[in-house]
Design a protein around this motif. Structure first.
Motif, mmCIF file in Angstrom:
data_model
loop_
_atom_site.group_PDB
_atom_site.id
_atom_site.type_symbol
_atom_site.label_atom_id
_atom_site.label_comp_id
_atom_site.label_asym_id
_atom_site.label_seq_id
_atom_site.Cartn_x
_atom_site.Cartn_y
_atom_site.Cartn_z
ATOM 1 N N UNK B 246 35.805 35.757 36.414
ATOM 2 C CA UNK B 246 35.491 33.447 36.373
ATOM 3 C C UNK B 246 37.663 33.613 36.436
ATOM 4 N N UNK B 247 38.383 34.371 36.306
ATOM 5 C CA UNK B 247 39.058 34.149 36.457
ATOM 6 C C UNK B 247 39.888 34.343 37.676
ATOM 7 N N UNK B 248 39.204 35.481 38.631
ATOM 8 C CA UNK B 248 39.372 35.689 39.608
ATOM 9 C C UNK B 248 40.234 37.560 39.694
ATOM 10 N N UNK B 249 41.138 37.425 39.058
ATOM 11 C CA UNK B 249 41.528 39.038 38.667
ATOM 12 C C UNK B 249 40.273 39.900 38.972
ATOM 13 N N UNK B 250 39.211 40.355 39.520
ATOM 14 C CA UNK B 250 38.023 40.754 40.018
ATOM 15 C C UNK B 250 38.440 41.447 41.549
ATOM 16 N N UNK B 253 42.225 42.820 42.331
ATOM 17 C CA UNK B 253 42.298 43.508 42.436
ATOM 18 C C UNK B 253 42.073 44.251 43.641
ATOM 19 N N UNK B 254 40.998 44.473 44.451
ATOM 20 C CA UNK B 254 39.794 44.391 45.694
ATOM 21 C C UNK B 254 41.140 44.014 46.788
ATOM 22 N N UNK B 261 34.776 49.032 40.876
ATOM 23 C CA UNK B 261 33.520 49.615 40.224
ATOM 24 C C UNK B 261 34.894 51.207 39.466
ATOM 25 N N UNK B 262 35.369 51.576 39.844
ATOM 26 C CA UNK B 262 36.634 53.280 39.702
ATOM 27 C C UNK B 262 37.721 52.581 38.462
#
Ligand SMILES: Nc1ncnc2c1ncn2[C@@H]1O[C@H](COP(=O)(O)OP(=O)(O)OP(=O)(O)O)[C@@H](O)[C@H]1O
Ligand SMILES: [Mg+2]
Lengths: 256, 382
Positions: B246-250, B253-254, B261-262
Motif C-alpha cells: 500500500x505504501x509503495x515500499x515494494x 525495493x524493486x 521475493x528474495x
C-alpha cells in the motif's frame, strides 16, 4: 480584505512539546487573528507540523495553554471540544483520506455525521466542493488509491472544507501541485477568506503563497516563533535564516 | 468581517407585484440551518411562475456559506424559464465570488450507479468465480517466483538474507513457543481425560495411552500447531506485505534493483518451514506431558507404566508421519500468506479482507493437505 479584527481566534501560550525528553517546541507563544491567513514557515524539522498537531489536540503537550474560539482546550469537556472541532477543518500533510471510502464518501463523511439533509443535496454540495477545489465531478467515484498526488491534496481540502469551517489548518497544501494549480489554490483560499470570513493557518514552503495570500507570516526556529508579521517585516529582518530564506536565490528569482 | 449575528433562522419571503415575483432571503443561510434551508428551497422550487419575472433578493442575508449559496443557485436554476434567468439582486461584493464558484457547478449530478438486485447478484457470483481463478493464479505465480528465487539463491548463496530469516524465525518460532506449548499441553490433558472417562466403561483405561500417543504424534500435534501458526504468523505476513504494498515500499525495493521475493518472501518462507517442525515437536511433547499427568492423576496410570505402555504402543513411524507433514503445511501457510499480501489493493479495507482470507484459506488448505497425507500414509501402510 486587510481589515481583520484584532480578536485572537487561536491563542497559544507558553507551549512546550517534546518527544522522549527532546523538546521540539519550547515556551512558544502565538496568536492567530480572526479572518487572517497566517503562513507558517521554518526549516524542515523545525516543528511546523508538530505545532499544528498540538493546536488541534493530536499531540500531548508538556506544558502550555491553547485557546480556540475562546475555549481553553484543556479545560473543555468532551461536548465543548466536539463543538470546536466541528468548526475547524484540517488538511494533513499527506492527505489522510479514508482509503476504503470513495472520494464522494470521504467528502460526505463529516456532513452525514453532523447534518440531516437529503442525499440529493449532499451530492450537489459534494460536486460544488470538488469544483471549488478545481476537480472534475467525475472524480467523485474514484478511490484514494486511484488519485494522483495533487488530486489527493485537493480532495483532502474539499473534505476539510466540507462543513464550511471557520478555521482551516493546511499543512503544505501546495506542495506537489503544479505552479498554475498552486496559484489557483491560493486564489481559492483568498476567496474563501473573503466570502466566508475563513481563518487560515497555513504551513507552507511556497514563497509565492507567502507573498500573495498570507496576511502575516510566522517563522519557526530555535523551538519558538522567531518573528511574526507581514512580508515587509520578513524582508527587513536581519536574522540569518530569514535573510537566506527571503533573499536566497529562489526568492530573488521570484522578485525579478 | 461579519459580526456574530444571533442564530436567526433563514427565511424566504415571497411577494407578488403584478407579473413579477420577488423572493427575499434573510437570516443565516449557513450549514447550521441546512435542513431548514433545504425545505425552503424545495418549497420555492415548486412555485408556479410561468408568467412572472422573478427576482431573488439576497441583500438581507446575514451570513452565507457554500450551502446557502448553492441552494440559492439551485433555486435560480429551477426557476429559469427558457433562457430568462431570475435576477439576483443585493449581492455584496464579498459574496459574489462565492456565487461565481457555485455557478461553475453543473446541474445533473453524477450519480453512483446502483445496479438492479438480480443483476447485482449475478454480478457478485460472477466476480467471485473470477476471484477464485485469480486466487489460483496468484498462488501459482507466487509458487513460481519462490522456486525461481530459491534456484538463484542456491547458485549464489551469498545473496540469501540470513539476518532477516533469523529475525523472522525468532518471531514465528521462538516467540510462539509459550502459547503453542501451553495450548498443546491443555489439549493433551483434555484428550487423556476424555479417553479415560469413555474407555473406563469397557475397562480399557490403559488404552488411553495408545490413543493419546497415536493421535498427538500423527495428527493433532501438527494440525493444532499449523492452525496456530496460520493465525499468528500467516496473518502477520499478509498484513506486513500488504501494508508495504500500500505504501509503495515494494515498488521502491524493486526500483532499487532488489527482488522483493528474495528480500521479503524467501526469508519468511524459510523461517516458517523451519519453525513449524520445531513447534510441532515441542507441541507434541507438551501434549504427551499433559496427557501423562492427567492419566496419572485422574486415571491412576503412574508415569512408569505410562512410559512403558507408550513405548509399546507407538513406533518411530508415528512420530515421523507427524513431523514430515510440518514443512509442507508451513509451505502452504507461507505461500498463501504471501500471495494474499501481494494481492492487497490500496485501501485499509482490502488489507483487512486479505488478512482474513489468508488465515481462513491457510487453515482450510492445511486440513485438506492433512487428509491427503492420511490417505497416502494409510495406502503405503505406515
Ligand atoms: N511522533 C514523533 N515522535 C518523535 N519525534 C517526532 C514525532 N513527530 C515529529 N517528531 C520530530 O519533531 C521534529 C519536527 O517535526 P515536524 O514534522 O513538525 O517538522 P516540520 O517542521 O513539519 O518539517 P517539514 O517541513 O519537513 O514537514 C522533527 O525533528 C521530528 O523528528
Ligand atoms: Mg511537516
Amino acid at each position: 480584505m486587510t481589515a481583520f479584527s484584532d480578536e485572537a481566534i487561536i491563542k497559544v501560550r507558553d507551549l512546550t512539546v517534546g518527544f522522549h525528553g527532546k523538546l521540539i517546541l519550547e515556551h512558544l507563544d502565538l496568536d492567530v487573528k480572526r479572518g487572517e491567513i497566517l503562513g507558517v514557515v521554518g526549516a524542515s524539522g523545525s516543528g511546523k507540523s508538530v505545532l499544528t498537531r498540538a493546536i488541534i489536540g493530536l499531540l500531548p503537550k508538556v506544558n502550555g495553554r491553547i485557546e480556540v474560539f475562546g475555549v481553553g482546550m484543556d479545560a473543555a469537556d468532551e461536548a465543548e471540544r466536539r463543538a470546536v472541532e466541528r468548526r475547524w477543518g484540517v488538511l494533513f500533510q499527506h492527505g489522510a483520506l479514508f482509503s476504503s471510502l470513495s472520494v464522494r464518501q470521504n467528502i460526505q463523511f463529516p456532513m452525514r455525521e453532523f447534518m440531516k439533509v437529503s442525499d440529493r443535496l449532499l451530492d450537489e454540495i459534494t460536486v460544488a466542493k470538488l469544483v471549488m477545489v478545481g476537480l472534475k465531478p467525475e472524480v467523485a467515484d474514484l478511490f484514494p488509491s486511484e488519485l494522483s498526488g495533487g488530486m489527493t491534496k485537493r480532495v483532502a481540502l474539499a473534505r476539510a472544507l466540507s462543513l464550511d469551517p471557520e478555521i482551516v489548518f493546511l499543512d503544505e497544501p501546495t506542495s506537489g501541485l503544479d505552479p498554475i494549480s498552486a496559484g489557483d489554490f491560493d486564489e481559492l483560499v483568498k476567496t474563501l477568506q473573503r466570502t466566508l470570513g475563513l481563518t487560515v493557518f497555513m504551513v507552507t514552503h511556497d514563497l509565492d503563497s507567502l507573498n500573495t495570500v498570507c496576511n502575516r507570516i510566522a517563522v519557526l526556529g530555535d523551538r519558538k516563533v522567531l518573528l511574526i508579521g507581514p512580508m515587509d517585516d520578513m524582508l527587513a529582518s536581519q536574522h540569518p535564516w530569514l535573510q537566506a530564506y527571503f533573499h536566497g536565490k529562489r526568492a530573488r528569482a521570484l522578485a525579478a | 468581517m461579519q459580526e456574530r449575528t444571533p442564530n436567526s433562522s433563514p427565511i424566504l419571503e415571497q411577494t407578488r407585484l403584478g407579473t413579477s415575483l420577488a423572493l427575499r432571503a434573510s437570516g443565516q443561510w449557513t450549514i447550521h440551518h441546512a435542513l431548514d434551508l433545504e425545505g425552503l428551497i424545495d418549497a420555492a422550487e415548486k412555485l408556479n411562475c410561468t408568467t412572472a419575472t422573478v427576482v431573488i433578493d439576497v441583500s438581507q442575508v446575514a451570513k452565507l456559506d457554500t450551502f446557502g449559496a448553492w441552494l440559492i443557485e439551485r433555486l435560480r436554476r429551477s426557476l429559469t424559464q427558457g433562457v430568462v434567468e431570475p435576477d439576483l439582486v443585493g449581492l455584496s461584493a464579498n459574496y459574489s465570488s462565492l456565487f461565481d464558484e457555485v455557478r461553475r457547478v453543473k446541474s445533473g449530478v453524477v450519480e453512483g450507479k446502483e445496479p438492479r438486485s438480480l443483476t447485482a447478484f449475478l454480478e457478485r457470483v460472477g466476480r467471485s468465480v473470477v476471484g477464485v481463478g485469480g486466487t489460483l493464479v496468484g498462488l501459482l505465480s507466487m509458487w513460481g517466483a519462490i522456486l525461481v528465487t530459491t534456484g538463484r539463491v542456491i547458485r549464489h548463496p551469498s545473496s540469501f538474507r540470513l539476518t532477516s530469516m533469523i529475525h523472522h524465525f525468532e518471531q514465528a518460532c521462538w516467540r510462539a513457543v509459550p502459547i503453542v506449548v501451553l495450548i498443546s499441553f491443555l489439549i493433551g490433558c483434555i484428550i487423556a481425560q476424555q479417553g479415560i472417562f469413555q474407555f473406563r466403561k469397557f475397562g480399557a483405561d490403559v488404552f488411553v495411552v495408545d490413543m493419546l500417543g497415536v493421535l498427538v504424534l500423527r495428527e493433532i500435534g501438527v494440525l493444532l500447531v499449523a492452525i496456530m501458526v496460520a493465525g499468528r504468523s500467516g496473518s502477520a505476513y499478509t498484513a506486513e506485505l500488504g501494508s508495504m504494498r500500500m505504501r509503495e515500499e515494494i515498488d521502491a525495493l524493486r526500483t532499487m534493483g532488489f527482488d522483493p521475493t528474495e528480500v521479503l518472501i524467501l526469508p519468511r518462507m524459510l523461517a516458517l518451514v523451519i519453525a513449524l517442525p520445531v513447534l510441532t515437536f515441542l507441541g507434541a511433547m507438551a501434549a504427551l506431558c499433559g496427557g501423562g499427568l492427567v492419566a496419572w492423576g485422574y486415571g491412576g496410570v503412574d508415569p512408569n507404566a505410562f512410559l512403558s505402555r507408550l513405548r509399546e504402543a507407538i513406533s518411530i513411524n508415528h512420530f515421523i508421519v507427524g513431523i514430515v507433514k510440518a514443512p509442507f503445511m508451513a509451505f502452504i501457510i507461507g505461500i498463501i500468506a504471501c500471495a494474499e499480501g501481494a494481492a492487497v489493493k490500496g485501501s485499509a479495507e482490502s488489507l483487512g479482507q486479505h488478512t482474513t482470507a489468508s488465515v481462513v484459506k491457510s487453515i482450510f488448505f492445511v486440513i485438506i493437505a492433512d487428509g491427503i497425507f492420511a490417505i497416502y500414509f494409510a495406502s503405503i501402510g505406515i
